[in-house]
Design an enzyme around this catalytic site. Structure first.
Site, short mmCIF file in Angstrom:
data_model
loop_
_atom_site.label_atom_id
_atom_site.label_comp_id
_atom_site.label_asym_id
_atom_site.label_seq_id
_atom_site.Cartn_x
_atom_site.Cartn_y
_atom_site.Cartn_z
N SER A 63 0.84 -1.20 0.00
CA SER A 63 0.00 0.00 0.00
C SER A 63 0.88 1.26 0.00
CB SER A 63 -0.95 -0.04 1.19
OG SER A 63 -2.02 0.86 1.01
N ASP A 207 -5.78 -3.77 -2.56
CA ASP A 207 -4.77 -3.48 -1.54
C ASP A 207 -4.17 -4.75 -0.93
OD1 ASP A 207 -3.33 -2.59 0.70
OD2 ASP A 207 -4.66 -0.89 0.96
#
Length: 742
Positions: A63, A207
């Site tokens: 991320s 993610d």
């Protein structure tokens, strides 16, 4: 000191092993966790590593950790990444709406002014998911990744790099180490329900924090002998913090990562936990303070990193450390352009707006500007690109496009002291009848109804010419004042049909020529005064110039707006009657005539930022009717704070049309201050001169006004309540506006 001693003990086995096999220098792995805005605290650790001279052998990230880690891996220093992070407008990058400055001039008037927008595809509504496609974010990452544009194997970076994503279909961990770096970073940070998923190959990825937020396991697999892990995440939240259904759903998505973290934590030889409980993943308004927290932790870790670097140098000899690790790459020569994903818009339109040519050399900024020039037409939801090396310094530009739906139905509400409440409905259709066109019809349902329709067709090789036709109708109250006292009420009906030819100089500026047929109907209520009743028809042909560089629709903080028109009113055909106490008067004997006359109108609004919260506002307006001797029909109307009536000159201190005149020049000075988030206080003063073109007996008249506006940025649009006073009118007034004017 105790912590340093513990670290030395942890590192001791590597020293012993090094003496037994002096040829093998232990590989240092760096792992950076995800955490949204909190991930910017990693920068402080990078700066400490750089200062200590401890060379990292492998980088892994998830991320936000994948973005910071990737930049570090390709060669940016920790100090440079800090400068970049502080300069970026994170609120814009993480917005689910394009910023106003990215929208083409011809689209700005209608952009982002409706409370609800429902897209339709093939006659069926397609509700927006609300997730962020992130055009600006993607373009920014592409610009930052430019030095590594030709490197498709991440092990070939200055520091080998891998990042983590999640297969949204299977929930599997996906390790990304090849391909397009921008796409991989964007996939690694695609928070479910916030960002759109990213397609790589036949997989849709989101993610990596869902499954592996702290990828020390990946660093170990890459060959790291010793792992330094920086973690900004607080893990699963306790039960007393799960207050909303969204909190619970968000927590459910990270159970798998919590299980993975148990093993990942043990693999980190140096585990750095950042205490950032006062911040959330969305705290991008606190970038500076988050970075400072990371730098504080970096200063704490510096002695440890320095001791490690010195110890390794003592055993293996001092490594050469290059201050600037970033590759120096020249401008790229585009050998060809390939566009994928076009369905409704044709390729010639896309290429024309893009303006890039095969054989030309371009910088990343030039490519970004070209992409935004296409994106700003609002035909496209997202445009991404990458470069495929073709040898000898040239590359093929590969562009992937996702189009917006062609049809939208939009809704808004508006209230104004002058027009009262309105319900506004808009229907927008692209490619209406002919390709590369946009048409819309907007209706305001109210006691003072309005209708606007427009058709605009892009033309020319570069599609920077446009032909438009439009129609407009309004039915407004029209109060006539004498010495700032209302003495007579009229109804004013205005209708027009126009055609224009426009040239867009760039994304923020346009010039054009227009001719408009106008119908004006004035109907009085009974009064003891002179009354004007009837209608006139006329043509208004003019040249115009427009500029818009403001940064946002509600309460702008920087930029400018300019509208300028210069032309002639001609072919007037009046059917007007003047009566006094019911007795008809000869309009010619009163001195009025409806000959052709020249007209100039200028409106300028400037916004100068003083600080993050304050803005100086300068407004300038001017209107001149030359060789004009009429009454009411084509006068300029001074007053009101929202500019939406024909021939209106906004003025603090006056209601709409308290002064009607054939000539006016005015200026206003205001200071906008954001007292709390989205709450604004704006004191303003206005000065105006009018009747200075020889119509009145005096050389000119003047008017002054003052006031303060309290504003709030809402989903409906701006909510503004003003209290104002004019020295000439000499009474206090209140003015309220909610939403965008028609």
């Amino acid at each position: 000191m105790l912590r340093l001693f513990v670290i030395i003990l942890l590192f001791l086995p590597y020293f012993v092993a090094a003496q037994q096999s002096p040829g093998h220098r232990p590989g240092i792995g760096l792992t950076l966790s995800g955490g949204g805005a909190k991930g910017l605290a990693h920068i402080g650790i990078l700066q400490a590593l750089d200062s200590a001279g401890l060379k990292v052998s492998y980088v892994t990230g998830t991320s936000m950790g994948s973005i910071v880690g990737a930049l570090y891996a390709i060669g940016y220093s920790g100090d440079t990444i800090e400068i970049i992070a502080k300069k970026l407008d994170w609120g814009t990058l993480f917005s689910n709406q394009p910023v106003l400055t990215d929208i083409s001039y011809e689209e700005r008037a209608e952009y982002n002014r409706y409370m609800i927008e429902i897209p339709f595809e093939y006659g069926k509504p397609k509700l927006n998911s609300g997730v962020i496609s992130g055009e600006r974010l993607w373009l920014q990452l592409a610009k930052l990744s430019w030095p590594a544009r030709d490197i498709k194997d991440f092990s070939k970076f200055n520091i080998p790099f891998k990042c983590i994503a999640t297969d949204v279909a299977t929930g599997e961990i996906v390790t990304l180490d090849k391909g397009e770096l921008v796409t991989c970073m964007r996939a690694s940070m695609a928070i479910p329900s916030v960002f759109t998923a990213v397609k790589i190959g036949n997989r849709k990825l989101v993610d990596g924090g869902v499954v592996r937020n702290f990828p020390s396991v990946t660093a170990k697999e890459m060959g790291a002998d010793f792992i330094i892990g920086s973690n900004v995440s607080n893990g699963l939240r306790p039960a007393d913090e799960l207050l909303t259904p969204f909190d619970v759903l968000y927590q459910l998505g990270f159970y798998k990562d919590a299980d993975d973290f148990v093993k990942a934590r043990k693999l980190a030889n140096i585990y750095i936990h950042h205490d950032l409980k006062n911040y959330s993943a969305a705290s991008f308004s606190s970038v500076d303070s988050i970075i400072e927290e990371g730098k504080r932790k970096g200063r704490e870790m510096y002695p440890i990193f320095k001791h490690m670097a010195d110890s390794l140098d003592a055993i293996y000899g001092k490594e050469e450390r290059v201050a600037n690790r970033l590759p120096n790459v020249p401008d790229v020569e585009i050998s060809g352009i390939r566009i994928r994903g076009l369905v409704h818009s044709d390729e010639s339109f896309f290429r024309g707006r893009l303006g890039l040519e095969a054989g030309g050399c371009y910088t990343p900024e030039m490519i970004e500007e070209a992409v935004l020039n296409v994106y700003g037409t609002r035909f496209y939801k997202q445009i991404t690109y990458h470069l495929t090396p073709m040898g000898y310094g040239s590359s093929q530009l590969e562009i992937d496009v996702e189009e917006n739906p062609l049809s939208y139905v939009k809704f808004a509400l508006h209230y104004n002291t002058f027009t009262n409440a309105s319900a506004i409905i808009n229907l927008t259709q692209r490619n209406f009848i002919v390709p590369n066109s946009r048409a819309y019809v907007t209706v305001a349902i109210s006691e003072n109804p309005r209708i606007r329709a427009e058709f605009f067709k892009y033309m020319g090789r570069k599609r920077n010419f446009g032909f438009g036709v439009g129609a407009y109708y309004e039915n407004n109250p029209y109060n006539f004042y004498d010495n700032f006292k209302k003495i007579q009420e009229y109804r004013n009906k205005y209708a027009s049909v126009d055609a224009k030819l426009q040239y867009m100089l760039n994304r923020v500026m346009a010039v054009g020529v227009s001719s408009r047929w106008e119908y004006i109907r004035i109907k009085p209520k009974l009064s003891p005064y002179v009354e004007l009743d009837g209608n006139t028809k006329q043509f208004n042909t003019f040249l115009y110039y427009g500029l818009s560089t403001v940064d946002r629709k509600q309460f702008p903080t920087k930029g400018a707006e300019i509208q300028f028109e210069a032309g002639m009113i001609h072919n007037q055909n009046p059917d007007l009657r003047v009566t006094l106490e019911g007795v008809s008067q000869d309009i010619d004997s009163l001195g009025y005539n409806f000959s052709d006359y020249q007209r100039v109108l200028l409106k300028m609004n400037y916004y100068f930022p003083f600080s993050r919260r304050s803005t100086l506002i300068v407004n300038g307006y001017a209107g001149f009717n030359f060789n004009y001797n009429q009454i009411l029909t084509n006068d300029f109307l001074i007053g009101g704070l929202t500019d939406f009536t024909r021939n209106q000159i906004p003025f603090m201190g006056l209601y709409h049309g308290e002064v009607n005149t054939s000539s006016v020049a005015s200026a206003s000075l205001g200071f906008q201050y954001e007292a709390l988030r989205n709450i604004f206080i704006t004191p303003k003063a206005s000065f105006g001169a009018y009747d200075f073109n020889g119509v009145s007996e005096t050389k000119y008249n003047y008017v002054t006004g003052y006031g303060v506006t309290f504003g709030y940025s809402t989903r409906l649009g701006p909510l503004e309540a003003s209290v104002m006073y004019s020295d000439q009118a000499q009474y206090l007034k209140a003015y309220v506006n909610l939403g965008f004017h028609f």
